[in-house]
Design an enzyme around this catalytic site. Sequence first.
Site, mmCIF file in Angstrom:
data_model
loop_
_atom_site.group_PDB
_atom_site.id
_atom_site.type_symbol
_atom_site.label_atom_id
_atom_site.label_comp_id
_atom_site.label_asym_id
_atom_site.label_seq_id
_atom_site.Cartn_x
_atom_site.Cartn_y
_atom_site.Cartn_z
ATOM 1 N N ASN A 1 0.891 -1.163 0.000
ATOM 2 C CA ASN A 1 0.000 0.000 0.000
ATOM 3 C C ASN A 1 0.924 1.206 0.000
ATOM 4 O O ASN A 1 1.572 1.493 1.000
ATOM 5 C CB ASN A 1 -0.863 -0.056 1.251
ATOM 6 C CG ASN A 1 -2.083 0.833 1.233
ATOM 7 O OD1 ASN A 1 -2.711 1.009 2.272
ATOM 8 N ND2 ASN A 1 -2.457 1.399 0.106
ATOM 9 N N ASN B 1 -6.371 11.476 -1.587
ATOM 10 C CA ASN B 1 -6.545 10.400 -2.550
ATOM 11 C C ASN B 1 -5.956 10.807 -3.896
ATOM 12 O O ASN B 1 -5.743 11.992 -4.177
ATOM 13 C CB ASN B 1 -8.036 10.075 -2.719
ATOM 14 C CG ASN B 1 -8.669 9.597 -1.435
ATOM 15 O OD1 ASN B 1 -8.124 8.743 -0.742
ATOM 16 N ND2 ASN B 1 -9.835 10.156 -1.097
ATOM 17 N N CYS C 1 -6.108 6.933 7.049
ATOM 18 C CA CYS C 1 -5.390 5.936 6.256
ATOM 19 C C CYS C 1 -4.459 5.212 7.218
ATOM 20 O O CYS C 1 -3.448 5.778 7.647
ATOM 21 C CB CYS C 1 -4.610 6.573 5.116
ATOM 22 S SG CYS C 1 -3.696 5.354 4.139
ATOM 23 N N GLY C 2 -4.806 3.989 7.557
ATOM 24 C CA GLY C 2 -4.080 3.273 8.597
ATOM 25 C C GLY C 2 -2.638 2.967 8.237
ATOM 26 O O GLY C 2 -1.714 3.206 9.026
ATOM 27 N N ASN C 3 -2.399 2.434 7.033
ATOM 28 C CA ASN C 3 -1.034 2.090 6.655
ATOM 29 C C ASN C 3 -0.157 3.339 6.515
ATOM 30 O O ASN C 3 1.018 3.320 6.877
ATOM 31 C CB ASN C 3 -1.026 1.283 5.356
ATOM 32 C CG ASN C 3 -1.422 -0.159 5.578
ATOM 33 O OD1 ASN C 3 -1.072 -0.771 6.580
ATOM 34 N ND2 ASN C 3 -2.169 -0.724 4.628
ATOM 35 N N ASN D 1 -13.283 6.775 7.788
ATOM 36 C CA ASN D 1 -13.697 6.733 6.391
ATOM 37 C C ASN D 1 -14.687 5.578 6.251
ATOM 38 O O ASN D 1 -14.729 4.686 7.090
ATOM 39 C CB ASN D 1 -12.486 6.580 5.451
ATOM 40 C CG ASN D 1 -11.569 5.437 5.852
ATOM 41 O OD1 ASN D 1 -11.870 4.640 6.732
ATOM 42 N ND2 ASN D 1 -10.416 5.345 5.204
ATOM 43 N N HIS E 1 -16.643 2.182 4.997
ATOM 44 C CA HIS E 1 -16.295 0.857 4.488
ATOM 45 C C HIS E 1 -17.552 0.024 4.310
ATOM 46 O O HIS E 1 -18.445 0.034 5.159
ATOM 47 C CB HIS E 1 -15.341 0.139 5.440
ATOM 48 C CG HIS E 1 -14.011 0.796 5.550
ATOM 49 N ND1 HIS E 1 -12.970 0.511 4.702
ATOM 50 C CD2 HIS E 1 -13.578 1.773 6.397
ATOM 51 C CE1 HIS E 1 -11.931 1.275 5.026
ATOM 52 N NE2 HIS E 1 -12.279 2.034 6.045
ATOM 53 N N ASN F 1 -15.041 2.791 0.552
ATOM 54 C CA ASN F 1 -14.110 1.709 0.304
ATOM 55 C C ASN F 1 -14.912 0.402 0.325
ATOM 56 O O ASN F 1 -15.912 0.294 1.043
ATOM 57 C CB ASN F 1 -13.033 1.659 1.388
ATOM 58 C CG ASN F 1 -12.245 2.949 1.476
ATOM 59 O OD1 ASN F 1 -11.360 3.203 0.675
ATOM 60 N ND2 ASN F 1 -12.585 3.782 2.467
ATOM 61 N N GLU G 1 -10.296 0.557 -3.102
ATOM 62 C CA GLU G 1 -10.240 1.774 -2.295
ATOM 63 C C GLU G 1 -10.964 2.922 -2.974
ATOM 64 O O GLU G 1 -10.866 3.115 -4.201
ATOM 65 C CB GLU G 1 -8.789 2.166 -2.003
ATOM 66 C CG GLU G 1 -8.125 1.225 -1.011
ATOM 67 C CD GLU G 1 -7.021 1.894 -0.212
ATOM 68 O OE1 GLU G 1 -7.226 3.022 0.285
ATOM 69 O OE2 GLU G 1 -5.950 1.279 -0.089
ATOM 70 N N ARG G 2 -11.683 3.676 -2.172
ATOM 71 C CA ARG G 2 -12.372 4.872 -2.643
ATOM 72 C C ARG G 2 -11.380 5.783 -3.358
ATOM 73 O O ARG G 2 -10.290 6.048 -2.876
ATOM 74 C CB ARG G 2 -12.984 5.585 -1.426
ATOM 75 C CG ARG G 2 -13.771 6.829 -1.747
ATOM 76 C CD ARG G 2 -14.427 7.391 -0.509
ATOM 77 N NE ARG G 2 -13.480 7.695 0.558
ATOM 78 C CZ ARG G 2 -13.757 8.454 1.610
ATOM 79 N NH1 ARG G 2 -14.968 8.964 1.756
ATOM 80 N NH2 ARG G 2 -12.864 8.679 2.541
ATOM 81 N N CYS H 1 -4.997 -2.359 2.754
ATOM 82 C CA CYS H 1 -5.728 -1.196 3.268
ATOM 83 C C CYS H 1 -5.891 -1.389 4.767
ATOM 84 O O CYS H 1 -6.604 -2.303 5.198
ATOM 85 C CB CYS H 1 -7.087 -1.054 2.591
ATOM 86 S SG CYS H 1 -8.091 0.312 3.248
ATOM 87 N N SER I 1 -7.211 0.654 7.256
ATOM 88 C CA SER I 1 -8.533 0.933 7.820
ATOM 89 C C SER I 1 -9.549 -0.099 7.337
ATOM 90 O O SER I 1 -10.471 -0.474 8.067
ATOM 91 C CB SER I 1 -8.983 2.355 7.464
ATOM 92 O OG SER I 1 -9.077 2.525 6.059
ATOM 93 N N GLY I 2 -9.361 -0.608 6.099
ATOM 94 C CA GLY I 2 -10.245 -1.652 5.591
ATOM 95 C C GLY I 2 -10.096 -2.957 6.349
ATOM 96 O O GLY I 2 -11.079 -3.666 6.587
#
Length: 265
Positions: free
Chosen positions: A6, A57, A66-68, A143, A145, A176, A194-195, A203, A205-206
């Site tokens: 990512n 984005n 965005c977690g990563n 965000n 999901h 997402n 991803e959105r 992802c 957060s996903g």
Amino acid sequence: MHGLGNDFVVIDARAGGAPVTPALARALGDRNRGVGFDQLAVVRAGEGVAAEVDFWNADGSLADACGNATRCVARLLMDETGARALDLRTGRGVLRAEEAGGGLVRVNMGPPELDWRQVPLAREMDLDPLPIEGSPGAAGMGNPHCVFVVEDVGLVDVAATGRAIEEHPLFPERTNVEFVQVIDRETIRMRVWERGGMVTLACGSGACASVVVTARRGLTGRKVTVRLDGGDLGIDWREDGVWMTGPTARVFEGHLSPDFLGAIA
């Protein structure tokens, strides 16, 4: 930088100013004429935190989470300062990041958003299942999901289905889209659209949202290994939030050329 493939461009703006515009984000995100990224992270100075982080984005829109990328920024700042833990302020709120050993970083992504207004959805309804073919569940992690539990993620056309669901009228801010196969109560396999218009290798957060949905359905526990196309993330839904643990990698550092910047409208 990247976390499990990512990939991110990280801009250090702690010296001041607001260097990123939607046009610059789109130009940087072009993998043929710019640098290319799944998300752009802009690091700014902040009061009472190690830094503030904005996420863009590739289509020039902003995201709260965005977690990563949060883990990547935390790694940069921990390497710079020698700190083993720090706080980052994002659109999601103040997130705690910690050194997890073995080259891993863990971040508390905060409690999941489980009210239709928080996700957000277009109207009042239960989050699980949604009135969409395939009976997905929804969760917000700063965000939106939309999580589908499927028999075999390898049989899903992630791009076609993800693109259609991203623009579904139930999601006024788009969404997402995750496709999850439950391996056992401690392991799931996940693929993601991803959105903003892309299939990505991971992802964060996903992965968090997927564990929230499968745990709420009783399909898994709350501490789960999420197997992504780019590798594994550890997700632990605790009382204080959803903690995500995984690796980061720094690829290169550089400067944008005056010609590139001058060509952006």
